[in-house]
Design a protein around this motif. Structure first.
Motif, PDB file in Angstrom:
ATOM      1  N   ARG A  27      -8.685  -3.574  -7.128  1.00  0.00           N
ATOM      2  CA  ARG A  27      -8.617  -1.619  -6.806  1.00  0.00           C
ATOM      3  C   ARG A  27      -9.957  -1.295  -6.752  1.00  0.00           C
ATOM      4  O   ARG A  27     -10.701  -0.756  -5.707  1.00  0.00           O
ATOM      5  CB  ARG A  27      -7.855  -1.116  -7.579  1.00  0.00           C
ATOM      6  N   LEU A  84       0.761  -1.304   0.080  1.00  0.00           N
ATOM      7  CA  LEU A  84      -0.262   0.143  -0.025  1.00  0.00           C
ATOM      8  C   LEU A  84       0.655   0.626  -0.026  1.00  0.00           C
ATOM      9  O   LEU A  84       1.909   1.361   0.835  1.00  0.00           O
ATOM     10  CB  LEU A  84      -0.989   0.481   1.469  1.00  0.00           C
ATOM     11  N   LEU A 114      -6.206   2.973  -0.734  1.00  0.00           N
ATOM     12  CA  LEU A 114      -4.841   3.130  -0.502  1.00  0.00           C
ATOM     13  C   LEU A 114      -4.079   2.674  -1.160  1.00  0.00           C
ATOM     14  O   LEU A 114      -2.485   1.983  -0.948  1.00  0.00           O
ATOM     15  CB  LEU A 114      -5.162   2.309   0.856  1.00  0.00           C
ATOM     16  N   MET A 137      -3.019   0.471  -3.456  1.00  0.00           N
ATOM     17  CA  MET A 137      -2.369  -0.395  -3.782  1.00  0.00           C
ATOM     18  C   MET A 137      -1.683  -1.165  -4.733  1.00  0.00           C
ATOM     19  O   MET A 137      -1.691  -0.921  -5.706  1.00  0.00           O
ATOM     20  CB  MET A 137      -3.628  -1.926  -3.223  1.00  0.00           C
TER      21      MET A 137
END
Length: 474
Positions: A243, A192, A254, A256
């Protein structure tokens, strides 16, 4: 069984996942001859969706000297936030391990495999069960090896710990009733860019839900589901899909990136009617499978193994006054637990999937209840963590027989340190314990004896090798 009849091994365990490894290690530590067969080649990565180790499982691992080492492989979470408003305080659990450990399943398997190998388990990898037969004395397993060559092994007992597609269960022609509770779940380990506000988060929108948990080494486990993306398990999944689901469910992805593993799967709710058929027993996902909500799958299987291992040991050593009744108690104790896990995990996933006004109102009501009524929250955490699980007491016994034994401080050390001998522990006042009941499935010569630190305590308590109370003196 006659003493002259030869078997290849006393217990044949099929399946080298966490359940089979703990069971085999327990038996071998107790001096039982064990062979473990696994259809995977040795060393093949076994990336699965299991990632959480609950308090009761950590207690079981503590009784085997493994808990502290496992704790070093992951991160512990003291709190869990569900549905954006329900905050569960795990520090209220009455355990030395009042938290959830987030660590990959392969770390659990690594420690259990090392313990089993050290104890003398015979491993046979790349070996597949084709059929089994049993009579009054033995079980015969027909297997094939990596080159297709047949192999036949005989044993006193066989345990199927070979997962949801269990070849042992199939060979027994046992039904596995139930069905899919949720399809097209996506799963990934990611990094993240942004730090999440809550270490462990579960939430849902009208058409999606997701949860996120840290491994403690910079990696995060994310799992998600979208009502609008219901496709077969074979359909490819990429990070963009994960996502999007996470953004819809949690409000952000976040940042990712860099996934090390992505998969798609479906989740069933199923339970076999009988965990025992003669000399063959089932444990773990071979006996029960349920939604991943609550992270109870691996934990339930490990506790199946802890319950069964000492019973098989007592029977094979000749310590059980009634061997059939003792083996039957595995079914009577663990089958209701498996059914309860199906109910609780199913309820959690249905709450997460809530999308109609009525079901979302029910979710809000449940969250409010658990947030404001402490006994309800305590009971829920006890069930999910395993700390609250208890068994019916043996005939004629009184409470707390059947309940989990707390990790008492004794003159000889902590109770769960003494349980590392793999034997029953008799805790008594200074001056000596009373005679054990004739029905106790334990040899007095193998007892680990301990003394209360408080001289005012006058009762005696017999604790089973799996950390449950067997008997209490009057």
């Amino acid at each position: 069984m006659s003493t002259t009849e030869k078997t290849d091994t006393q217990v044949l365990v099929v399946g080298a996942g966490p359940t089979g490894l703990l069971l085999a290690g327990d038996l071998a530590t107790a001096g039982i001859d064990v062979t473990l067969v696994e259809r995977r080649p040795h060393g093949l990565a076994n990336m699965t969706r299991a990632f959480g180790v609950h308090a009761r499982t950590l207690e079981q691992l503590d009784a085997r000297g493994l808990a502290d080492e496992l704790l070093a492989t992951g991160t512990t979470l003291d709190r869990a936030r569900l549905f954006g408003r329900l905050d569960l305080d795990l520090t209220r659990l009455p355990s030395r391990f009042n938290h959830l450990l987030v660590t990959p399943q392969y770390e659990v398997e690594r420690l259990l495999e090392r313990r089993a190998a050290t104890a003398g388990v015979t491993f046979r990898y790349d070996m597949e069960l084709r059929a089994l037969h049993q009579d009054a004395d033995t079980v015969t397993a027909e297997l094939t090896g990596p080159d297709g060559a047949p192999l036949t092994l005989t044993a006193r007992h066989l345990v199927g710990a070979d997962g949801v597609r269990s070849a042992v269960r199939t060979a027994l022609n046992l039904p596995f009733p139930g069905g899919s509770v949720i399809r097209s779940i996506v799963l990934a380990d990611v990094r993240l860019t942004e730090e999440p506000a809550d270490a462990f988060s579960v939430n849902g929108s009208d058409d999606s839900f997701a949860f996120l948990a840290p491994f403690g080494d910079g990696w995060y486990r994310v799992m998600g589901w979208s009502r609008t993306r219901q496709v077969p398990d074979t359909e490819p999944v990429d990070l963009d899909e994960i996502r999007e689901i996470t953004r819809r469910a949690l409000g952000t992805d976040l940042g990712m990136h860099d996934p090390r593993w992505i998969s798609r799967f479906h989740s069933d709710e199923r339970q076999v009617p009988s965990y025992r058929v003669g000399r063959v027993l089932l444990a773990g996902d071979a006996a029960h499978v349920h939604s991943p909500a609550g992270g109870q799958g691996m934990n339930t299987g490990l506790q199946d193994a802890a319950n069964l291992s000492w019973k098989l040991t007592a029977v094979l050593r000749g310590d059980a006054p009634d061997p059939e009744a003792l083996l039957d108690s595995y079914q009577s104790e663990r089958h209701p637990v498996g059914a309860a896990v199906l109910r609780t995990s199913g309820a959690l996933v249905r709450l997460a999937m809530a999308h109609t006004p009525l079901t979302r109102a029910a979710r809000s009501l449940a969250a409010r209840l658990l947030s404001t009524v402490r006994p309800a929250a305590t009971r829920a955490m006890g069930m999910i963590s395993g700390i609250g699980i208890a068994y019916a007491p043996p005939a004629g016994a009184r409470r707390p027989a059947g309940r989990r034994a707390p990790d008492a401080r004794l003159r000889e050390g902590r109770l769960y340190e003494l349980l590392r001998e793999g034997e029953f522990v008799l805790i008594a006042p200074e001056g000596g314990p009373p005679a054990l009941p004739d029905t106790a499935p334990v040899s007095p010569e193998r007892l680990v004896r301990a003394t209360w630190t408080d001289p005012a305590r006058r009762t005696s308590v017999l604790v089973r090798p799996d950390g449950y109370v067997q008997w209490v003196s009057r």
